[in-house]
Scaffold this motif. Sequence first.
Motif, PDB file in Angstrom:
ATOM      1  N   VAL A 112       0.671  -8.435  -8.217  1.00  0.00           N
ATOM      2  CA  VAL A 112       2.109  -8.163  -8.133  1.00  0.00           C
ATOM      3  C   VAL A 112       2.630  -7.960  -9.545  1.00  0.00           C
ATOM      4  N   TYR A 113       3.504  -6.967  -9.711  1.00  0.00           N
ATOM      5  CA  TYR A 113       4.188  -6.748 -10.981  1.00  0.00           C
ATOM      6  C   TYR A 113       5.685  -6.822 -10.708  1.00  0.00           C
ATOM      7  N   ARG A 114       6.387  -7.652 -11.463  1.00  0.00           N
ATOM      8  CA  ARG A 114       7.841  -7.788 -11.313  1.00  0.00           C
ATOM      9  C   ARG A 114       8.521  -7.112 -12.495  1.00  0.00           C
ATOM     10  N   GLY A 115       9.294  -6.071 -12.182  1.00  0.00           N
ATOM     11  CA  GLY A 115      10.030  -5.353 -13.210  1.00  0.00           C
ATOM     12  C   GLY A 115      11.493  -5.730 -13.189  1.00  0.00           C
ATOM     13  N   ASP A 116      12.289  -5.012 -13.929  1.00  0.00           N
ATOM     14  CA  ASP A 116      13.726  -5.242 -14.030  1.00  0.00           C
ATOM     15  C   ASP A 116      14.413  -4.662 -12.793  1.00  0.00           C
ATOM     16  N   GLY A 117      14.509  -5.476 -11.731  1.00  0.00           N
ATOM     17  CA  GLY A 117      15.176  -5.038 -10.504  1.00  0.00           C
ATOM     18  C   GLY A 117      14.243  -4.407  -9.486  1.00  0.00           C
ATOM     19  N   PHE A 118      12.931  -4.469  -9.694  1.00  0.00           N
ATOM     20  CA  PHE A 118      11.980  -3.927  -8.727  1.00  0.00           C
ATOM     21  C   PHE A 118      10.677  -4.725  -8.776  1.00  0.00           C
ATOM     22  N   VAL A 119       9.904  -4.614  -7.709  1.00  0.00           N
ATOM     23  CA  VAL A 119       8.613  -5.297  -7.602  1.00  0.00           C
ATOM     24  C   VAL A 119       7.578  -4.295  -7.106  1.00  0.00           C
ATOM     25  N   LEU A 120       6.413  -4.289  -7.727  1.00  0.00           N
ATOM     26  CA  LEU A 120       5.271  -3.509  -7.245  1.00  0.00           C
ATOM     27  C   LEU A 120       4.237  -4.489  -6.702  1.00  0.00           C
ATOM     28  N   ARG A 121       3.813  -4.263  -5.473  1.00  0.00           N
ATOM     29  CA  ARG A 121       2.734  -5.055  -4.877  1.00  0.00           C
ATOM     30  C   ARG A 121       1.551  -4.120  -4.667  1.00  0.00           C
ATOM     31  N   CYS A 122       0.413  -4.516  -5.171  1.00  0.00           N
ATOM     32  CA  CYS A 122      -0.802  -3.717  -5.037  1.00  0.00           C
ATOM     33  C   CYS A 122      -1.769  -4.515  -4.171  1.00  0.00           C
ATOM     34  N   ASP A 123      -1.979  -4.044  -2.943  1.00  0.00           N
ATOM     35  CA  ASP A 123      -2.811  -4.796  -2.015  1.00  0.00           C
ATOM     36  C   ASP A 123      -3.345  -3.882  -0.917  1.00  0.00           C
ATOM     37  N   ALA A 124      -3.920  -4.469   0.109  1.00  0.00           N
ATOM     38  CA  ALA A 124      -4.464  -3.705   1.234  1.00  0.00           C
ATOM     39  C   ALA A 124      -3.675  -3.975   2.509  1.00  0.00           C
ATOM     40  N   VAL A 128      -1.654   2.977   6.673  1.00  0.00           N
ATOM     41  CA  VAL A 128      -1.720   4.195   5.874  1.00  0.00           C
ATOM     42  C   VAL A 128      -1.571   5.384   6.811  1.00  0.00           C
ATOM     43  N   ALA A 129      -1.150   6.499   6.261  1.00  0.00           N
ATOM     44  CA  ALA A 129      -0.835   7.669   7.086  1.00  0.00           C
ATOM     45  C   ALA A 129      -2.063   8.413   7.581  1.00  0.00           C
ATOM     46  N   ASP A 130      -3.208   8.170   6.987  1.00  0.00           N
ATOM     47  CA  ASP A 130      -4.399   8.944   7.342  1.00  0.00           C
ATOM     48  C   ASP A 130      -5.615   8.030   7.382  1.00  0.00           C
ATOM     49  N   VAL A 131      -6.744   8.592   7.737  1.00  0.00           N
ATOM     50  CA  VAL A 131      -8.002   7.850   7.804  1.00  0.00           C
ATOM     51  C   VAL A 131      -8.504   7.600   6.387  1.00  0.00           C
ATOM     52  N   ILE A 132      -9.010   6.402   6.147  1.00  0.00           N
ATOM     53  CA  ILE A 132      -9.605   6.082   4.861  1.00  0.00           C
ATOM     54  C   ILE A 132     -11.066   6.516   4.922  1.00  0.00           C
ATOM     55  N   PRO A 133     -11.491   7.401   4.019  1.00  0.00           N
ATOM     56  CA  PRO A 133     -12.874   7.878   4.065  1.00  0.00           C
ATOM     57  C   PRO A 133     -13.884   6.730   3.954  1.00  0.00           C
ATOM     58  N   GLU A 134     -15.005   6.889   4.619  1.00  0.00           N
ATOM     59  CA  GLU A 134     -16.057   5.885   4.595  1.00  0.00           C
ATOM     60  C   GLU A 134     -16.469   5.595   3.156  1.00  0.00           C
ATOM     61  N   GLY A 135     -16.638   4.314   2.859  1.00  0.00           N
ATOM     62  CA  GLY A 135     -17.037   3.907   1.517  1.00  0.00           C
ATOM     63  C   GLY A 135     -15.878   3.645   0.576  1.00  0.00           C
ATOM     64  N   ASN A 136     -14.647   3.912   1.006  1.00  0.00           N
ATOM     65  CA  ASN A 136     -13.464   3.656   0.177  1.00  0.00           C
ATOM     66  C   ASN A 136     -12.721   2.434   0.687  1.00  0.00           C
ATOM     67  N   LYS A 138      -9.096   0.365   1.239  1.00  0.00           N
ATOM     68  CA  LYS A 138      -7.661   0.635   1.390  1.00  0.00           C
ATOM     69  C   LYS A 138      -6.943  -0.052   0.224  1.00  0.00           C
ATOM     70  N   ARG A 139      -6.149   0.753  -0.517  1.00  0.00           N
ATOM     71  CA  ARG A 139      -5.330   0.233  -1.605  1.00  0.00           C
ATOM     72  C   ARG A 139      -3.949   0.848  -1.475  1.00  0.00           C
ATOM     73  N   ILE A 140      -2.937  -0.015  -1.433  1.00  0.00           N
ATOM     74  CA  ILE A 140      -1.566   0.442  -1.237  1.00  0.00           C
ATOM     75  C   ILE A 140      -0.711  -0.116  -2.368  1.00  0.00           C
ATOM     76  N   VAL A 141       0.161   0.741  -2.911  1.00  0.00           N
ATOM     77  CA  VAL A 141       1.149   0.307  -3.895  1.00  0.00           C
ATOM     78  C   VAL A 141       2.494   0.293  -3.188  1.00  0.00           C
ATOM     79  N   HIS A 142       3.062  -0.890  -3.013  1.00  0.00           N
ATOM     80  CA  HIS A 142       4.369  -1.062  -2.388  1.00  0.00           C
ATOM     81  C   HIS A 142       5.417  -1.128  -3.494  1.00  0.00           C
ATOM     82  N   MET A 143       6.500  -0.389  -3.340  1.00  0.00           N
ATOM     83  CA  MET A 143       7.584  -0.429  -4.328  1.00  0.00           C
ATOM     84  C   MET A 143       8.826  -0.977  -3.650  1.00  0.00           C
TER      85      MET A 143
END
Length: 144
Positions: A112-124, A128-136, A138-143
């Motif tokens: 998690v990164y906390r900025g000035d008035g916003f937060v970024l969460r990097c997790d799984a 997701v909108a599409d299929v995750i290719p085999e071998g990859n 899932k990584r999502i950046v939430h703003m």
Amino acid sequence: CPPPNKKKGCPPPNKKCTLWGDPHIITFDQVGDDKNQAISFYGDGDFHIVRSSTVSIMGRFEGTKYTEGLAATNQIAVGGQFLKGHKIEVGTRDSGVLTVDGMPVCSTFPSVYRGDGFVLRCDAVGAVADVIPEGNEKRIVHMD
């Protein structure tokens, strides 16, 4: 205000836009979120996704080895008054770009990164909108 918030004095309803892949776009004015009705765009270059007096979201689209040279989402940059002048850049996992004002953030996963008035969460966590290719992973950046 009850939906659809069209009464006098009610704020307009929130809208969302979804962008993924090479790129497919569910626009703010599309009714529903059926990804089969999304617009596809295959041009290389840097383009505005959102441009207003308070929000700027740019997308960079380039050909990749995965798309046989057709353009795919390579990076997005989010900025504007709503971020108090800060700029968030998110690139592909291969590029390693995830910065705030040019400085790397979320270098570990999850984090998690906390900025000035916003937060970024990097997790799984989340869909997701599409299929995750085999071998990859899932990584999502939430703003938020």
